[in-house]
Design an enzyme around this catalytic site. Structure first.
Site, PDB file in Angstrom:
ATOM      1  CG  HIS A  11      28.434  22.193  37.384  1.00  0.00           C
ATOM      2  ND1 HIS A  11      27.620  23.311  37.394  1.00  0.00           N
ATOM      3  CD2 HIS A  11      29.206  22.306  36.277  1.00  0.00           C
ATOM      4  CE1 HIS A  11      27.870  24.047  36.333  1.00  0.00           C
ATOM      5  NE2 HIS A  11      28.839  23.470  35.634  1.00  0.00           N
TER       6      HIS A  11
ATOM      7  CG  HIS B 196      31.802  29.375  34.893  1.00  0.00           C
ATOM      8  ND1 HIS B 196      31.040  30.339  34.246  1.00  0.00           N
ATOM      9  CD2 HIS B 196      31.579  28.217  34.232  1.00  0.00           C
ATOM     10  CE1 HIS B 196      30.374  29.780  33.262  1.00  0.00           C
ATOM     11  NE2 HIS B 196      30.683  28.491  33.226  1.00  0.00           N
TER      12      HIS B 196
HETATM   13  O1  G3P Z   1      31.154  20.181  33.193  1.00  0.00           O
HETATM   14  C1  G3P Z   1      30.139  20.717  32.424  1.00  0.00           C
HETATM   15  C2  G3P Z   1      29.960  22.189  32.577  1.00  0.00           C
HETATM   16  O2  G3P Z   1      30.861  22.690  33.524  1.00  0.00           O
HETATM   17  C3  G3P Z   1      30.094  22.946  31.334  1.00  0.00           C
HETATM   18  O3  G3P Z   1      29.515  24.209  31.444  1.00  0.00           O
HETATM   19  O4  G3P Z   1      29.546  26.626  31.646  1.00  0.00           O
HETATM   20  O5  G3P Z   1      29.274  25.254  33.674  1.00  0.00           O
HETATM   21  O6  G3P Z   1      31.471  25.363  32.542  1.00  0.00           O
HETATM   22  P1  G3P Z   1      29.977  25.398  32.383  1.00  0.00           P
HETATM   23 CA    CA Z   2      32.779  23.955  33.871  1.00  0.00          CA
END
Ligand code: G3P
Ligand code: CA
Length: 292
Positions: A51, A93
């Site tokens: 992630h 992000h």
């Molecule tokens: O891939 C799942 C996740 O990235 C979604 O949430 O807020 O971390 O982009 P976020």
């Molecule tokens: Ca993400």
């Protein structure tokens, strides 16, 4: 449509190709990885998805975090794409630059420091590593193209999130163009494009029907047949996820990647539900939970 049971198998095959390329360049250390992937390709597997890269250990959405994820043998790395004022695709992000760069110091008068208010040349001046650790000082905010180049021979798979596309009209076409400029990522099983914005994903599917689509969130079961017309994966947060929901998604021919799971006991429970992938900040820890 993308077929669910093929996801991890295809990623494993992509891993073999990528690992073989690395092995050719650096013979002995990579060889055990190839045999491990071969052994595991026969087993039922769950994808280990890093992630924002290996973001527990390196600054999120940087090449350093993606390279670390690859070294930790993640099957895929996830990243967040947004757009600059001059329509360049960069990885970030948050919709502002404040949390993960030194933008407040470099551009003190530009509050609220929205990504879309800065040109790429300005974003190039930022340090996206020091907020995390001095060890990563001057790590840059990468463009999508730079990451596609840097990781092409290092990582098996990519989970590409289009972040807040409503802020960037036309971003779907620009992402598609960038991917076409890096065709190695279009090999079967190497790429999934996802978003919380399902309309944007429908648009992207029209532009690149060959690329599997993931929908972030937990759509009602009643909506799954309609969504399965263009989506291949439903990617929900793990809290509240049930075995029955996973089964219902599978019954419509789609897969499930769940996030963000950093606890191995929780991950084991989710694997027992039949999820197809675990999205984690700790791909090294999840490596022990998933099969390959
Ligand atoms: O891939 C799942 C996740 O990235 C979604 O949430 O807020 O971390 O982009 P976020
Ligand atoms: Ca993400």
């Amino acid at each position: 449509m993308f077929r669910r049971p093929g996801l991890v198998t295809r990623i494993a095959l992509a891993a073999l190709t990528v690992t073989a390329a690395v092995a050719a360049a650096v013979p002995s250390p990579a060889a055990p990885t190839i045999s491990a992937a071969l052994t595991a390709s026969a087993a039922p597997a769950v994808a280990d998805v890093a992630h924002r890269g290996a973001s527990a250990y390196a600054p999120e959405n940087t090449v350093a975090a993606f390279e670390l994820a690859a070294r930790q043998r993640a099957d895929m790395f996830e990243l967040d794409v947004q757009e600059t004022a001059d329509h360049k695709l960069v990885l970030m992000h948050d919709t502002t630059l404040a949390r993960t760069t030194d933008v407040e110091k470099v551009f003190p008068d530009r509050t609220p420091w929205r990504v879309g208010d800065f040109t790429l040349a300005e974003i190039r001046r930022l340090d996206a590593g020091s907020w995390f650790s001095v060890d990563y000082r001057d790590e840059p905010v990468p463009t999508l193209g730079e990451v596609l180049d840097a990781m092409a021979d290092k990582a098996p798979g990519l989970l590409l999130e289009v972040k807040e596309p409503r802020l960037y009209p036309g971003v779907e076409a620009r992402v598609a163009d960038e991917l076409r400029d890096h065709p190695s990522w279009l090999s079967p099983g190497r790429l999934v494009v996802q978003s919380f914005d399902w309309n944007s994903m429908r648009t992207f599917h029209r532009l690149m029907p060959e690329v599997p689509i993931g929908l972030l969130g937990t759509p009602p079961i009643a909506d799954l047949p309609k969504l399965a017309e263009y989506a291949d994966l439903i990617n929900p947060p793990y809290g509240g996820l049930t075995r029955d929901y996973v089964r219902r998604v599978h019954s419509h021919g789609m897969g499930v990647l769940t996030w963000t799971v950093n606890d191995t006991a929780v991950a084991r429970r989710l694997v027992s539900y039949g999820v197809d992938g675990i999205i984690t900040n700790r791909p090294d820890a999840m490596r022990q939970v998933v099969s390959r």
